[in-house]
Write an enzyme that holds these catalytic residues in place. Structure first.
Site, PDB file in Angstrom:
ATOM      1  N   PHE A 171       0.905  -1.502  -0.249  1.00  0.00           N
ATOM      2  CA  PHE A 171       0.308   0.178   0.181  1.00  0.00           C
ATOM      3  C   PHE A 171       0.486   0.960   0.065  1.00  0.00           C
ATOM      4  CE2 PHE A 171       1.057  -0.385   4.670  1.00  0.00           C
ATOM      5  CZ  PHE A 171       0.527   1.188   5.072  1.00  0.00           C
ATOM      6  N   LYS A 184      -0.934  -6.267  -9.855  1.00  0.00           N
ATOM      7  CA  LYS A 184      -2.571  -6.739  -8.832  1.00  0.00           C
ATOM      8  C   LYS A 184      -1.581  -5.030  -7.457  1.00  0.00           C
ATOM      9  CE  LYS A 184      -3.044  -8.096  -5.424  1.00  0.00           C
ATOM     10  NZ  LYS A 184      -3.540  -7.377  -3.518  1.00  0.00           N
ATOM     11  N   GLU A 205      -4.569  -3.219  -2.320  1.00  0.00           N
ATOM     12  CA  GLU A 205      -6.232  -3.563  -1.962  1.00  0.00           C
ATOM     13  C   GLU A 205      -6.278  -2.277  -1.191  1.00  0.00           C
ATOM     14  OE1 GLU A 205      -4.711  -5.812  -1.011  1.00  0.00           O
ATOM     15  OE2 GLU A 205      -5.241  -7.645   0.145  1.00  0.00           O
ATOM     16  N   ARG A 206      -5.678  -1.750  -0.290  1.00  0.00           N
ATOM     17  CA  ARG A 206      -5.635  -0.755   0.137  1.00  0.00           C
ATOM     18  C   ARG A 206      -5.488   0.803  -0.572  1.00  0.00           C
ATOM     19  NH1 ARG A 206      -2.725  -2.377   5.647  1.00  0.00           N
ATOM     20  NH2 ARG A 206      -1.370  -3.220   4.191  1.00  0.00           N
ATOM     21  N   SER A 223       4.711  -7.017   3.223  1.00  0.00           N
ATOM     22  CA  SER A 223       6.076  -7.616   4.678  1.00  0.00           C
ATOM     23  C   SER A 223       6.416  -8.672   4.371  1.00  0.00           C
ATOM     24  CB  SER A 223       4.377  -7.697   5.459  1.00  0.00           C
ATOM     25  OG  SER A 223       4.206  -8.435   4.719  1.00  0.00           O
ATOM     26  N   CYS A 242       9.586   1.886   3.754  1.00  0.00           N
ATOM     27  CA  CYS A 242      10.475   0.674   3.802  1.00  0.00           C
ATOM     28  C   CYS A 242      12.025   1.143   4.513  1.00  0.00           C
ATOM     29  CB  CYS A 242      10.790  -0.129   2.227  1.00  0.00           C
ATOM     30  SG  CYS A 242      10.998   0.297   1.364  1.00  0.00           S
ATOM     31  N   GLU A 296       8.909  -4.156  13.304  1.00  0.00           N
ATOM     32  CA  GLU A 296       9.075  -3.012  12.402  1.00  0.00           C
ATOM     33  C   GLU A 296       7.410  -2.657  12.436  1.00  0.00           C
ATOM     34  OE1 GLU A 296       7.565  -4.085   8.637  1.00  0.00           O
ATOM     35  OE2 GLU A 296       8.331  -2.025   7.867  1.00  0.00           O
TER      36      GLU A 296
END
Ligand code: NAD
Length: 493
Positions: free
Chosen positions: A152, A176, A179-180, A230, A285, A386
């Site tokens: 995301f 792809k 989805e967020r 993640s 990240c 994290e």
């Protein structure tokens, strides 16, 4: 803007509504406003996209590289023309400030620019007369159908670590989105369709969640998987794709340390470190998440960062003067606040507490203000987990060796930075630190598009990275040809 009811899939040059039974809401993280819904596309739609990409591959790989890059030149111009529109869209769906979104767009465009060099970047090499009358060549050829599965936090940049190189080298492609944050890629695909005109089936977009991803990992016509997200999911992607015989790269999570030596330049270090910890609301990240002060650096660093944390202007990223936006979801906010409490329970002292933040006019937003926890213990969960939020944990050690030992014992290895005036300390750190991206007096050591986006240990699974030459190699397979043409045969010509 984008379809305000439900996002569509783009398969074989056509927009189509998913047959998914389920969809998820996409909310603006700053305002709480419902922006759109994203379908959780079923395996049948991945199959359709894979079939069409596979069918388009033969023609696309036969298209000369010099012609393929003409599409990328158009793409570059298109992204420049729609730069502000796309940047605003990123801010709306992700929450980062408009300037941060502009930075993301710029880095994405730079990857298109680098991939435009593919006629040279894709060249192999050759040796004449490896034995008398025998020549040997290495040529690079595309692999087939390639995909990217996106997190995301960089809805445009992450796919652009891969997509321009996949297409330029002659692969066909499926993305792809997260989805967020699925809206900006949908808009980019609308623009691609209207103004770039890739042949049908060369680029495809399928929205969805984990089941959609698993259908990608299992599909026999998909050969190449690039993933960023993640660590727990990266491991799943890496092992399942590899078990299915696919070429795979999977970038995972991070817990990035910034080491502050007593001789670091105070004003610059404070400014750069604060940007690393609180920029993108800590959802990078390459965000700094842990400061390790060495010796007397502890005397000024905590106080300086506490001031910087208090000064940071938090709000809606589209508003003027805002320096930090919200985190992505209410669940994420609750998780981060829980981890802050854990840090306190472990003995950290809250110097600045960003919990219970409420921003006037944006009471529905997922805001956490910058938070500083001082004196966290090295063995605590807060020092190794994290956080992915605007939270700085500060740890104090006695020597550079202690700091490097901590970095090297940690499970992640995405980035490590050192702040110092000493060339010898910098050299030692650069040489010994076990992380893929190293910063010396740099807080976010993000590689330019012509360098690989590295990562070590549990931050990265694979061999070849996104961006630059690594990406070219990742999306191509080498073929070695040995030819015999004895002198007596060639003499007659
Ligand atoms: P995430 O792992 O939750 O999701 C990433 C993608 O994986 C999404 O597209 C999602 O649909 C899919 N996914 C989620 N769960 C899945 C499952 N069980 N099976 C199959 N697919 C699944 O990551 P996120 O929260 O979107 O992104 C944040 C994470 O990404 C952080 O950990 C961050 O450090 C990491 N990240 C790493 C890098 C890097 O270069 N190492 C860059 C950006 C982000």
């Amino acid at each position: 803007m984008v379809n305000d009811e439900q996002l569509l899939n783009y398969i074989n040059g056509q927009w189509q509504r998913s047959t998914a039974q389920e969809s998820l809401k996409v909310n603006n993280p700053a305002t709480g406003e419902l922006l759109t819904r994203v379908p959780l596309s079923p395996a049948a739609e991945v199959d359709q996209a894979a079939q069409t990409a596979a069918a388009a591959f033969d023609d696309w790989r036969h298209t000369p590289a010099v012609e393929r890059v003409q599409y990328l030149f158009k793409l570059k111009n298109l992204l420049e023309e729609h730069f502000e529109e796309l940047s605003r869209l990123i801010t709306m769906e992700n929450g980062k400030t408009l300037d941060e979104s502009r930075g993301e767009m710029r880095r994405a465009i730079e990857n298109v620019e680098v991939a435009c060099g593919i006629p040279i970047l894709m060249q192999g090499y050759n040796s004449e007369d490896i034995a008398r009358g025998i020549d040997e060549f290495m040529i690079r050829q595309p692999v087939g159908v390639a995909t990217t599965i996106v997190p995301f936090n960089f809805p445009v940049l992450v796919p652009f670590w891969y997509m321009p190189y996949a297409l330029a080298t002659g692969n066909t492609y499926l993305v792809k989105p997260s989805e967020r944050t699925p809206m900006t890629m949908q808009r980019i695909f609308q623009l691609l369709e209207e103004e770039v005109g890739f042949p049908s089936g060369v680029v495809n977009l399928v929205n969805g969640g984990p089941d959609t991803v698993n259908a990608i990992l299992d599909h026999p016509l998909i050969q190449v998987i690039s993933f960023v997200g993640s660590t727990v999911v990266a491991k799943h992607i890496y092992s399942r794709a590899a078990a299915n015989g696919k070429r795979v790269v999977a970038n995972g999570g991070a817990k990035n340390p910034l080491i502050i030596l007593p001789d670091a330049e105070m004003e610059m270090t404070t400014r750069i470190a604060a940007d690393s910890f609180f920029g993108n609301a800590g959802q990078r990240c390459l965000a700094g998440s842990l400061a390790i002060t060495v010796g007397e650096a502890r005397e000024w660093f905590s106080a300086a960062l506490a001031d910087a944390a208090r000064d940071r202007v938090v709000g809606y990223g589209l508003d003027d003067g805002v320096e930090m936006g919200p985190v992505i979801t209410p669940q994420s906010k609750a998780r981060i606040e829980g981890l802050i409490q854990q840090g306190v329970d472990e003995g950290g002292k809250v110097v600045v507490d960003g919990r219970k933040a409420s921003i006037r006019g944006y009471e529905q937003g997922n805001f956490i203000r910058p938070t500083v926890l001082d004196g966290i213990p090295p063995e605590g969960k807060i020092a190794s987990t994290e956080l992915f939020g605007p939270v700085l944990g500060i740890m104090h050690v006695k020597s550079v060796d202690d700091a490097i030992a901590f970095v090297n014992n940690a499970k992640y290895g995405n980035m490590a930075c050192l702040f110092t005036n000493s060339g010898a300390a910098a050299r030692k750190f650069r040489y010994e630190a076990q992380a893929g991206n190293i910063g010396i007096n740099i807080g976010v050591a993000a590689p330019m598009a012509f360098f690989p986006f590295s990562g070590w240990k549990e931050s990265f699974f694979g061999v070849l990275h996104g961006q630059g030459r690594d990406a070219v190699e990742f999306f191509t397979q080498s073929k070695v040809v040995i030819e015999r043409w004895p002198k007596e045969w060639t003499r007659k010509f």
